[in-house]
Write a protein that holds these residues in place. Structure first.
Motif, PDB file in Angstrom:
ATOM      1  N   ILE A  57      26.952  73.259 -15.152  1.00  0.00           N
ATOM      2  CA  ILE A  57      26.019  72.221 -15.585  1.00  0.00           C
ATOM      3  C   ILE A  57      26.152  70.967 -14.740  1.00  0.00           C
ATOM      4  CG2 ILE A  57      25.453  70.682 -17.521  1.00  0.00           C
ATOM      5  CD1 ILE A  57      26.288  72.961 -19.380  1.00  0.00           C
ATOM      6  N   ALA A  58      27.382  70.585 -14.382  1.00  0.00           N
ATOM      7  CA  ALA A  58      27.598  69.376 -13.601  1.00  0.00           C
ATOM      8  C   ALA A  58      28.877  69.514 -12.791  1.00  0.00           C
ATOM      9  CB  ALA A  58      27.683  68.152 -14.511  1.00  0.00           C
ATOM     10  N   THR A  59      28.950  68.791 -11.695  1.00  0.00           N
ATOM     11  CA  THR A  59      30.137  68.760 -10.842  1.00  0.00           C
ATOM     12  C   THR A  59      30.455  67.310 -10.491  1.00  0.00           C
ATOM     13  OG1 THR A  59      28.823  68.974  -8.813  1.00  0.00           O
ATOM     14  CG2 THR A  59      29.614  71.016  -9.831  1.00  0.00           C
ATOM     15  N   ASP A  60      31.649  67.109  -9.948  1.00  0.00           N
ATOM     16  CA  ASP A  60      32.067  65.804  -9.425  1.00  0.00           C
ATOM     17  C   ASP A  60      32.072  64.701 -10.477  1.00  0.00           C
ATOM     18  OD1 ASP A  60      32.321  66.902  -6.840  1.00  0.00           O
ATOM     19  OD2 ASP A  60      30.188  66.595  -6.464  1.00  0.00           O
ATOM     20  N   LEU A  61      32.363  65.050 -11.715  1.00  0.00           N
ATOM     21  CA  LEU A  61      32.489  64.044 -12.756  1.00  0.00           C
ATOM     22  C   LEU A  61      33.926  63.507 -12.793  1.00  0.00           C
ATOM     23  CD1 LEU A  61      30.407  65.529 -15.723  1.00  0.00           C
ATOM     24  CD2 LEU A  61      29.656  64.154 -13.787  1.00  0.00           C
ATOM     25  N   PHE A  62      34.119  62.403 -13.488  1.00  0.00           N
ATOM     26  CA  PHE A  62      35.410  61.711 -13.582  1.00  0.00           C
ATOM     27  C   PHE A  62      36.178  62.272 -14.781  1.00  0.00           C
ATOM     28  CE2 PHE A  62      37.382  57.153 -13.949  1.00  0.00           C
ATOM     29  CZ  PHE A  62      38.600  57.655 -13.522  1.00  0.00           C
ATOM     30  N   MET A  63      36.905  63.368 -14.546  1.00  0.00           N
ATOM     31  CA  MET A  63      37.702  64.019 -15.581  1.00  0.00           C
ATOM     32  C   MET A  63      36.891  64.315 -16.852  1.00  0.00           C
ATOM     33  SD  MET A  63      41.355  62.029 -15.364  1.00  0.00           S
ATOM     34  CE  MET A  63      42.450  62.237 -13.969  1.00  0.00           C
ATOM     35  N   PRO A  64      35.860  65.171 -16.768  1.00  0.00           N
ATOM     36  CA  PRO A  64      35.017  65.459 -17.937  1.00  0.00           C
ATOM     37  C   PRO A  64      35.660  66.481 -18.874  1.00  0.00           C
ATOM     38  CG  PRO A  64      34.240  66.750 -16.098  1.00  0.00           C
ATOM     39  CD  PRO A  64      35.388  65.908 -15.572  1.00  0.00           C
ATOM     40  N   SER A  65      36.837  66.143 -19.366  1.00  0.00           N
ATOM     41  CA  SER A  65      37.608  67.071 -20.197  1.00  0.00           C
ATOM     42  C   SER A  65      36.956  67.298 -21.561  1.00  0.00           C
ATOM     43  CB  SER A  65      39.029  66.532 -20.382  1.00  0.00           C
ATOM     44  OG  SER A  65      39.812  67.404 -21.148  1.00  0.00           O
ATOM     45  N   GLY A  66      36.393  66.232 -22.141  1.00  0.00           N
ATOM     46  CA  GLY A  66      35.916  66.303 -23.521  1.00  0.00           C
ATOM     47  C   GLY A  66      34.418  66.479 -23.627  1.00  0.00           C
ATOM     48  N   LEU A  67      34.004  67.303 -24.579  1.00  0.00           N
ATOM     49  CA  LEU A  67      32.579  67.459 -24.833  1.00  0.00           C
ATOM     50  C   LEU A  67      32.348  67.880 -26.281  1.00  0.00           C
ATOM     51  CD1 LEU A  67      32.659  70.722 -24.565  1.00  0.00           C
ATOM     52  CD2 LEU A  67      32.089  70.309 -22.191  1.00  0.00           C
ATOM     53  N   ALA A  68      31.127  67.653 -26.735  1.00  0.00           N
ATOM     54  CA  ALA A  68      30.753  67.973 -28.114  1.00  0.00           C
ATOM     55  C   ALA A  68      29.286  68.366 -28.137  1.00  0.00           C
ATOM     56  CB  ALA A  68      30.998  66.773 -29.027  1.00  0.00           C
ATOM     57  N   TYR A  69      28.942  69.240 -29.075  1.00  0.00           N
ATOM     58  CA  TYR A  69      27.552  69.660 -29.258  1.00  0.00           C
ATOM     59  C   TYR A  69      27.075  69.114 -30.592  1.00  0.00           C
ATOM     60  CZ  TYR A  69      23.483  72.752 -29.580  1.00  0.00           C
ATOM     61  OH  TYR A  69      22.202  73.252 -29.689  1.00  0.00           O
ATOM     62  N   HIS A  70      25.900  68.463 -30.586  1.00  0.00           N
ATOM     63  CA  HIS A  70      25.412  67.810 -31.810  1.00  0.00           C
ATOM     64  C   HIS A  70      23.897  67.730 -31.776  1.00  0.00           C
ATOM     65  CE1 HIS A  70      25.666  65.229 -35.330  1.00  0.00           C
ATOM     66  NE2 HIS A  70      24.939  64.303 -34.722  1.00  0.00           N
ATOM     67  N   ASN A  71      23.264  68.270 -32.821  1.00  0.00           N
ATOM     68  CA  ASN A  71      21.801  68.205 -32.966  1.00  0.00           C
ATOM     69  C   ASN A  71      21.068  68.675 -31.707  1.00  0.00           C
ATOM     70  OD1 ASN A  71      22.058  67.240 -35.579  1.00  0.00           O
ATOM     71  ND2 ASN A  71      21.823  65.098 -34.998  1.00  0.00           N
ATOM     72  N   GLY A  72      21.535  69.773 -31.151  1.00  0.00           N
ATOM     73  CA  GLY A  72      20.852  70.374 -30.010  1.00  0.00           C
ATOM     74  C   GLY A  72      21.223  69.825 -28.653  1.00  0.00           C
ATOM     75  N   SER A  73      22.055  68.789 -28.616  1.00  0.00           N
ATOM     76  CA  SER A  73      22.406  68.162 -27.346  1.00  0.00           C
ATOM     77  C   SER A  73      23.890  68.318 -27.048  1.00  0.00           C
ATOM     78  CB  SER A  73      22.050  66.671 -27.365  1.00  0.00           C
ATOM     79  OG  SER A  73      20.656  66.486 -27.499  1.00  0.00           O
ATOM     80  N   LEU A  74      24.201  68.375 -25.768  1.00  0.00           N
ATOM     81  CA  LEU A  74      25.587  68.420 -25.319  1.00  0.00           C
ATOM     82  C   LEU A  74      26.014  67.025 -24.891  1.00  0.00           C
ATOM     83  CD1 LEU A  74      28.102  70.155 -24.534  1.00  0.00           C
ATOM     84  CD2 LEU A  74      27.126  70.254 -22.221  1.00  0.00           C
ATOM     85  N   TYR A  75      27.154  66.568 -25.416  1.00  0.00           N
ATOM     86  CA  TYR A  75      27.718  65.273 -25.053  1.00  0.00           C
ATOM     87  C   TYR A  75      28.949  65.513 -24.189  1.00  0.00           C
ATOM     88  CZ  TYR A  75      24.608  63.216 -28.522  1.00  0.00           C
ATOM     89  OH  TYR A  75      23.498  62.812 -29.220  1.00  0.00           O
ATOM     90  N   VAL A  76      29.007  64.839 -23.060  1.00  0.00           N
ATOM     91  CA  VAL A  76      30.097  65.012 -22.099  1.00  0.00           C
ATOM     92  C   VAL A  76      30.783  63.668 -21.889  1.00  0.00           C
ATOM     93  CG1 VAL A  76      30.699  65.622 -19.727  1.00  0.00           C
ATOM     94  CG2 VAL A  76      28.930  66.923 -20.939  1.00  0.00           C
TER      95      VAL A  76
END
Length: 367
Positions: A86-105
């Motif tokens: 989905i994405a590359t070169d992010l700043f330590m994107p360790s955490g994520l959550a799914y809520h109401n159809g959307s992905l939070y990174v």
């Protein structure tokens, strides 16, 4: 768009062709009777926190790799056969959550939202910047995020050091209102929480916290904590566990505010992701017990951790603490490091491993 985001053109990788599951020594994993472990996904660089979409998509963050993945099991055989980056070169994107159809990174300093992501895949929706007021310190800056029963997003901000006095919001867990963008400190004096969940009956926040280093092999313990009142103080950096005074930092006034842990987990085990098990596949004794991934020690004379532990409760009282899955550590050599646990719709669980670059599935078959 911020520099740290790299929106990939859609990249779908078929899984299980070049990297067969027998490459990982799962026969070394010891489980309780009736349980089985299999590979759900491999070749998943630095797999960290997981989130489950409404349609069964498994989203996985990373830390050093800087990637976010989507895993799809299109034939329902409990093995991912497609991996979308989905994405590359992010700043330590360790955490994520799914809520109401959307992905939070969660990057170290920002929260992004990928709207209606399962409806878009394999096309990747354009990310929306949700919040950008988090500190940009990388030391303990990687996140574990989750939505609470109140619909607010909970975000830990680790201490920017091994042990130090620091200004808020460092060493705390924040509650973010996505509508107003206002944050509230839910827990303070928290050195580094990289895992939490909400009690299925009370809704209270329970979290793991990693103890400081350089106090010896056996001090202090990592902790399992419970927030019974918003804004509670959990001791760092002045008091560790129940009553262990820090040798470098003293504040008697704040030390009296220390909230003792529900359970001490062992020194340097690196307790990370945790979850109240609410599935229906495991035996009844597992219902609403806590499963904790212990990433394992890095600077202890003899290594500890590298396992999944189970905490059994009666109300808020711990009645048992025992091993659920072991075998990633053999003597002083480890071939895997568990990071997070997550329950699938069928009641089995997934375990991410950022060292073996894999996600495992643990299931139970009645004897």
């Amino acid at each position: 768009m911020m520099k740290s985001i790299s929106l990939c053109s859609t990249l779908i990788i078929a899984m299980g062709v070049s990297y067969p599951s027998f490459a990982l020594p799962l026969d070394k994993i010891k489980l309780q009777e009736g349980f089985t472990i299999d590979v759900y996904a491999e070749n998943l660089e630095n797999a960290r926190q997981m989130a489950l979409g409404d349609n069964g998509t498994v989203f996985v963050g990373s830390r050093k790799a800087g990637n976010v993945y989507a895993l799809i099991d299109s034939d329902n055989d409990f093995k991912a056969d497609k991996k979308i980056i989905i994405a590359t070169d992010l700043f330590m994107p360790s955490g994520l959550a799914y809520h109401n159809g959307s992905l939070y990174v969660a990057e170290v300093d920002k929260i992004w939202r990928y709207p209606d992501i399962e409806q878009s895949l394999p096309k990747i929706p354009k990310p929306e910047l949700v919040y950008d007021k988090l500190p940009n310190k990388s030391h303990h800056g990687w996140k574990f995020i989750a939505f609470g029963p109140d619909g607010k997003l909970y975000i830990p901000v680790g201490a920017p050091c091994n042990v130090c006095e620091s200004e808020q919001p460092f060493a705390s867990i924040l509650q973010l209102d996505l509508e107003t963008k206002q944050t509230t400190i839910v827990a303070q004096g928290v050195r580094n929480s990289v895992g939490f969940d909400f009690h299925p009956q009370t809704g209270e926040l329970w979290f793991t916290d990693n103890g400081r280093d350089m106090m010896g092999d056996d001090l202090p313990d990592d902790e399992l904590n419970r927030v019974s009142k918003k804004g509670q103080h959990f001791g760092f950096p002045y008091i560790h566990n129940t009553d262990i005074a820090d040798p470098d930092f003293t504040n008697p006034k704040i030390a009296t505010l220390n909230t003792p842990p529900v359970l001490t987990l062992g020194a340097h085990v690196a307790a990370l992701g945790m979850e109240f098990y609410q599935g229906n596949q495991f035996p009844a004794a597992y219902k609403q017990s806590i499963l904790i991934a212990q990433h394992g020690s890095w600077n202890r004379t003899n290594k500890v951790g590298y396992r999944i532990m189970q905490v059994a409760l009666e109300g808020n009282k711990v009645i048992d603490y025992k091993q659920f899955a072991t075998g990633w550590l053999e003597g002083e050599q480890s071939w895997g490091r568990p990071v997070d646990v997550m329950t699938l719709a069928d009641g089995s669980i997934l375990v991410s491993d950022d060292f073996a670059n894999a996600v495992y599935r643990i299931s139970y078959t009645k004897q």
